[in-house]
Design a protein around this motif. Structure first.
Motif, PDB file in Angstrom:
ATOM      1  N   LEU A 159       0.807  -1.042  -0.022  1.00  0.00           N
ATOM      2  CA  LEU A 159      -0.147   0.008  -0.053  1.00  0.00           C
ATOM      3  C   LEU A 159       0.957   1.134  -0.023  1.00  0.00           C
ATOM      4  CD1 LEU A 159      -2.867  -0.669   2.605  1.00  0.00           C
ATOM      5  CD2 LEU A 159      -2.939  -0.868   0.061  1.00  0.00           C
ATOM      6  N   PHE A 160       0.683   2.347  -0.974  1.00  0.00           N
ATOM      7  CA  PHE A 160       1.628   3.319  -1.196  1.00  0.00           C
ATOM      8  C   PHE A 160       0.836   4.593  -0.804  1.00  0.00           C
ATOM      9  CE2 PHE A 160       3.474   6.641  -3.753  1.00  0.00           C
ATOM     10  CZ  PHE A 160       4.640   6.712  -3.050  1.00  0.00           C
ATOM     11  N   CYS A 161       1.034   5.551   0.209  1.00  0.00           N
ATOM     12  CA  CYS A 161       0.525   6.692   0.245  1.00  0.00           C
ATOM     13  C   CYS A 161       1.453   7.855  -0.472  1.00  0.00           C
ATOM     14  CB  CYS A 161       0.610   6.853   1.850  1.00  0.00           C
ATOM     15  SG  CYS A 161      -0.121   5.893   2.774  1.00  0.00           S
ATOM     16  N   PRO A 162       0.753   8.509  -1.596  1.00  0.00           N
ATOM     17  CA  PRO A 162       1.396   9.336  -2.131  1.00  0.00           C
ATOM     18  C   PRO A 162       1.674  10.476  -1.449  1.00  0.00           C
ATOM     19  CG  PRO A 162      -0.599   8.614  -3.306  1.00  0.00           C
ATOM     20  CD  PRO A 162      -0.679   8.084  -1.919  1.00  0.00           C
ATOM     21  N   ALA A 163       2.682  11.311  -1.909  1.00  0.00           N
ATOM     22  CA  ALA A 163       2.980  12.698  -1.248  1.00  0.00           C
ATOM     23  C   ALA A 163       1.994  13.872  -1.475  1.00  0.00           C
ATOM     24  CB  ALA A 163       4.288  13.167  -1.735  1.00  0.00           C
ATOM     25  N   ASN A 164       1.199  13.789  -2.482  1.00  0.00           N
ATOM     26  CA  ASN A 164       0.520  14.732  -2.538  1.00  0.00           C
ATOM     27  C   ASN A 164      -1.071  14.495  -1.918  1.00  0.00           C
ATOM     28  OD1 ASN A 164      -0.798  12.641  -3.900  1.00  0.00           O
ATOM     29  ND2 ASN A 164      -0.996  13.599  -6.084  1.00  0.00           N
ATOM     30  N   HIS A 165      -1.085  13.511  -1.296  1.00  0.00           N
ATOM     31  CA  HIS A 165      -2.115  12.932  -0.204  1.00  0.00           C
ATOM     32  C   HIS A 165      -3.266  12.590  -0.853  1.00  0.00           C
ATOM     33  CE1 HIS A 165      -0.278  15.836   2.975  1.00  0.00           C
ATOM     34  NE2 HIS A 165       0.164  14.555   3.114  1.00  0.00           N
ATOM     35  N   ALA A 166      -3.147  12.194  -2.375  1.00  0.00           N
ATOM     36  CA  ALA A 166      -4.309  11.232  -2.807  1.00  0.00           C
ATOM     37  C   ALA A 166      -4.301  10.100  -2.146  1.00  0.00           C
ATOM     38  CB  ALA A 166      -3.775  10.910  -4.290  1.00  0.00           C
ATOM     39  N   TYR A 169       4.617   2.496  -9.332  1.00  0.00           N
ATOM     40  CA  TYR A 169       5.891   1.798  -8.967  1.00  0.00           C
ATOM     41  C   TYR A 169       7.348   2.733  -8.768  1.00  0.00           C
ATOM     42  CZ  TYR A 169       9.666  -1.636  -9.247  1.00  0.00           C
ATOM     43  OH  TYR A 169      10.937  -2.394  -8.940  1.00  0.00           O
ATOM     44  N   GLU A 170       7.555   3.457  -9.790  1.00  0.00           N
ATOM     45  CA  GLU A 170       8.531   4.452  -9.551  1.00  0.00           C
ATOM     46  C   GLU A 170       8.650   5.276  -8.307  1.00  0.00           C
ATOM     47  OE1 GLU A 170       6.934   3.964 -12.472  1.00  0.00           O
ATOM     48  OE2 GLU A 170       8.743   2.638 -13.487  1.00  0.00           O
ATOM     49  N   ALA A 171       7.622   5.847  -8.050  1.00  0.00           N
ATOM     50  CA  ALA A 171       7.361   6.562  -6.764  1.00  0.00           C
ATOM     51  C   ALA A 171       7.600   5.738  -5.420  1.00  0.00           C
ATOM     52  CB  ALA A 171       6.009   7.210  -6.650  1.00  0.00           C
ATOM     53  N   LEU A 172       7.197   4.505  -5.583  1.00  0.00           N
ATOM     54  CA  LEU A 172       7.177   3.429  -4.313  1.00  0.00           C
ATOM     55  C   LEU A 172       8.783   3.210  -4.293  1.00  0.00           C
ATOM     56  CD1 LEU A 172       6.694   1.225  -2.421  1.00  0.00           C
ATOM     57  CD2 LEU A 172       6.100  -0.359  -4.721  1.00  0.00           C
ATOM     58  N   ALA A 173       9.556   2.946  -5.396  1.00  0.00           N
ATOM     59  CA  ALA A 173      10.953   2.436  -5.259  1.00  0.00           C
ATOM     60  C   ALA A 173      11.766   3.810  -5.000  1.00  0.00           C
ATOM     61  CB  ALA A 173      11.390   2.325  -6.748  1.00  0.00           C
ATOM     62  N   SER A 174      11.299   4.950  -5.324  1.00  0.00           N
ATOM     63  CA  SER A 174      12.081   6.100  -4.800  1.00  0.00           C
ATOM     64  C   SER A 174      12.010   6.488  -3.399  1.00  0.00           C
ATOM     65  CB  SER A 174      11.856   7.579  -5.561  1.00  0.00           C
ATOM     66  OG  SER A 174      10.502   7.801  -5.125  1.00  0.00           O
ATOM     67  N   CYS A 175      10.999   6.002  -2.522  1.00  0.00           N
ATOM     68  CA  CYS A 175      10.873   6.177  -1.347  1.00  0.00           C
ATOM     69  C   CYS A 175      11.399   5.193  -0.588  1.00  0.00           C
ATOM     70  CB  CYS A 175       9.423   6.906  -0.906  1.00  0.00           C
ATOM     71  SG  CYS A 175       8.510   5.165  -0.674  1.00  0.00           S
ATOM     72  N   LEU A 176      12.025   4.310  -1.029  1.00  0.00           N
ATOM     73  CA  LEU A 176      12.621   3.046  -0.500  1.00  0.00           C
ATOM     74  C   LEU A 176      14.141   3.264  -0.300  1.00  0.00           C
ATOM     75  CD1 LEU A 176      10.900   0.045  -1.478  1.00  0.00           C
ATOM     76  CD2 LEU A 176      10.342   1.275   0.630  1.00  0.00           C
ATOM     77  N   ALA A 177      14.686   2.908   0.859  1.00  0.00           N
ATOM     78  CA  ALA A 177      16.014   3.320   0.693  1.00  0.00           C
ATOM     79  C   ALA A 177      16.831   2.150   1.784  1.00  0.00           C
ATOM     80  CB  ALA A 177      16.669   4.465   1.501  1.00  0.00           C
ATOM     81  N   THR A 178      18.200   1.908   1.521  1.00  0.00           N
ATOM     82  CA  THR A 178      18.911   0.853   2.475  1.00  0.00           C
ATOM     83  C   THR A 178      18.825   1.407   3.788  1.00  0.00           C
ATOM     84  OG1 THR A 178      21.118   1.951   2.227  1.00  0.00           O
ATOM     85  CG2 THR A 178      20.411   0.363   0.398  1.00  0.00           C
ATOM     86  N   PRO A 179      19.333   0.160   4.514  1.00  0.00           N
ATOM     87  CA  PRO A 179      19.102   0.513   6.375  1.00  0.00           C
ATOM     88  C   PRO A 179      20.158   1.595   6.536  1.00  0.00           C
ATOM     89  CG  PRO A 179      19.073  -1.790   5.955  1.00  0.00           C
ATOM     90  CD  PRO A 179      19.346  -1.342   4.431  1.00  0.00           C
ATOM     91  N   GLU A 180      21.571   1.552   5.700  1.00  0.00           N
ATOM     92  CA  GLU A 180      22.306   2.573   5.693  1.00  0.00           C
ATOM     93  C   GLU A 180      21.983   4.034   5.944  1.00  0.00           C
ATOM     94  OE1 GLU A 180      24.035  -1.488   5.579  1.00  0.00           O
ATOM     95  OE2 GLU A 180      22.839  -0.122   4.113  1.00  0.00           O
ATOM     96  N   VAL A 181      21.185   4.135   4.497  1.00  0.00           N
ATOM     97  CA  VAL A 181      20.602   5.608   4.411  1.00  0.00           C
ATOM     98  C   VAL A 181      19.558   5.710   5.215  1.00  0.00           C
ATOM     99  CG1 VAL A 181      19.576   6.858   2.490  1.00  0.00           C
ATOM    100  CG2 VAL A 181      21.281   5.502   1.751  1.00  0.00           C
ATOM    101  N   ARG A 182      18.806   4.982   5.510  1.00  0.00           N
ATOM    102  CA  ARG A 182      17.634   5.166   6.513  1.00  0.00           C
ATOM    103  C   ARG A 182      17.995   5.699   7.868  1.00  0.00           C
ATOM    104  NH1 ARG A 182      14.123   6.376   7.035  1.00  0.00           N
ATOM    105  NH2 ARG A 182      12.636   5.209   8.279  1.00  0.00           N
ATOM    106  N   ALA A 183      19.147   5.087   8.178  1.00  0.00           N
ATOM    107  CA  ALA A 183      19.746   5.452   9.777  1.00  0.00           C
ATOM    108  C   ALA A 183      20.213   6.823   9.516  1.00  0.00           C
ATOM    109  CB  ALA A 183      21.154   4.608   9.857  1.00  0.00           C
TER     110      ALA A 183
END
Length: 323
Positions: A278-285, A299-313
């Motif tokens: 489930l993806f929550c868009p940045a524009n609150h759609a 898909y592209e928006a979803l992939a762009s908001c995920l990051a590795t644990p090192e980046v998330r830290a």
């Protein structure tokens, strides 16, 4: 060089992303050669090895387990295969039920009876699952949100400030589940019950921490659980071991919802048929399901908001403020 494939072509043939290929290389599972220009080139034997990795990942094995299996180490195979067998048997039971239903309808037809529209519609779904429908809270405008056929494992994700926490809390409320916030602690009365699971996860590379134990204790609940940022306090190896374990849960357990922005938890190349995003868009759609395939809506928006644990830290503790 005609027998070699570049990363894009190799990934396309394997049905995965180039990111997954780089991850396999990073973990020492693949060793493509380099062209004179420095580009990765995948030989037929590289593709064969990669296809084995993809197949093992589809069975629910973590990358640490895949590495051991490829080296001939069979430790840890039994619980994973047992869980996969249980999942297949569960699907088989659903198919048998569906076949019995179709057979009954055909029997009615043979005796002059006509199935109703609802009877035929039920044939399209093997096993109608739990579903919820409710008005979305702020920051949405009260639109109706409906989630049908809830799978055993559902991921909730989106960029900072997208409302995913409020969505998760409302889902927990609607399905009569437990919302596990970030300030979690292990239940002392359940410590002995989770020891075996902790041991299996540590064998798979996880670190035995209070954060891990708190999660495992919460997952012992008899009702659905919704977890706020499941990766909180867990390193990469622990996240990978944990999500592989959650994919192998016994069929029939209450559904699990996990909020995440970690690519180790939500690995788009490893999603199975019992998982939903489930993806929550940045524009609150309104939030929506995203299919884990490049080119699918969102898909592209979803992939762009995920990051590795090192980046998330590096962004841990950042809070989005909406005035």
């Amino acid at each position: 060089m005609s027998q070699f494939l570049n990363a894009s072509d190799a990934a396309r043939r394997l049905g995965i992303s180039t990111k997954a290929l780089r991850l396999y290389e990073e973990r020492g599972l693949l060793a493509p050669i380099r062209s004179n220009a420095g580009w990765r080139a995948y030989r037929p034997e590289d593709l064969e090895r990669a296809s084995e990795i993809v197949a093992l990942r589809a069975l629910g094995f973590s990358l640490a387990q895949v590495a051991r299996i490829l080296k001939g180490d069979a430790s840890g195979l039994e619980p994973a295969l047992a869980a996969h067998q249980a999942s297949l048997e569960g699907r088989l039971r659903e198919l048998v039920e569906a076949i019995d239903g179709v057979r009954a309808l055909r029997g009615d037809l043979a005796h002059g009876g006509a199935p109703t529209t609802s009877d035929l519609a039920r044939m399209l779904v093997l096993k109608p699952g739990l579903h919820v429908a409710f008005a979305l809270p702020w920051p949405w405008g009260g639109e109706t949100f409906e989630l049908r056929d809830i799978r055993p494992l559902t991921y909730i994700t989106g960029p900072l400030g997208s409302g995913k926490t409020r969505l998760a809390m409302r889902i927990a409320e609607q399905i009569g589940g437990v919302f596990l916030a970030l300030d979690r602690a292990a239940d002392p009365s359940l410590q002995l019950k989770i020891e075996a699971t902790v041991g299996l996860l540590v064998q798979d590379g996880a670190t035995d921490t209070a954060a891990l134990r708190a999660l495992l204790c919460a997952l012992e609940a008899s009702q659905p659980v919704v977890v706020d940022l499941i990766e909180q306090g867990l390193d990469r190896a622990t996240q990978e071991a944990l999500i592989a374990h959650l994919r192998r849960r016994t069929p029939g357990v209450p559904p699990l919802f996990v909020m995440t922005r970690s690519s180790s938890i939500l690995d788009l190349d490893a999603l199975g048929p019992d998982e939903t995003v489930l993806f929550c868009p940045a524009n609150h759609a309104p939030p929506f399901r995203v299919a884990p395939y490049p080119g699918a809506p969102g898909y592209e928006a979803l992939a762009s908001c995920l990051a590795t644990p090192e980046v998330r830290a590096r962004s841990e503790g950042v809070i989005a403020v909406r005035r």
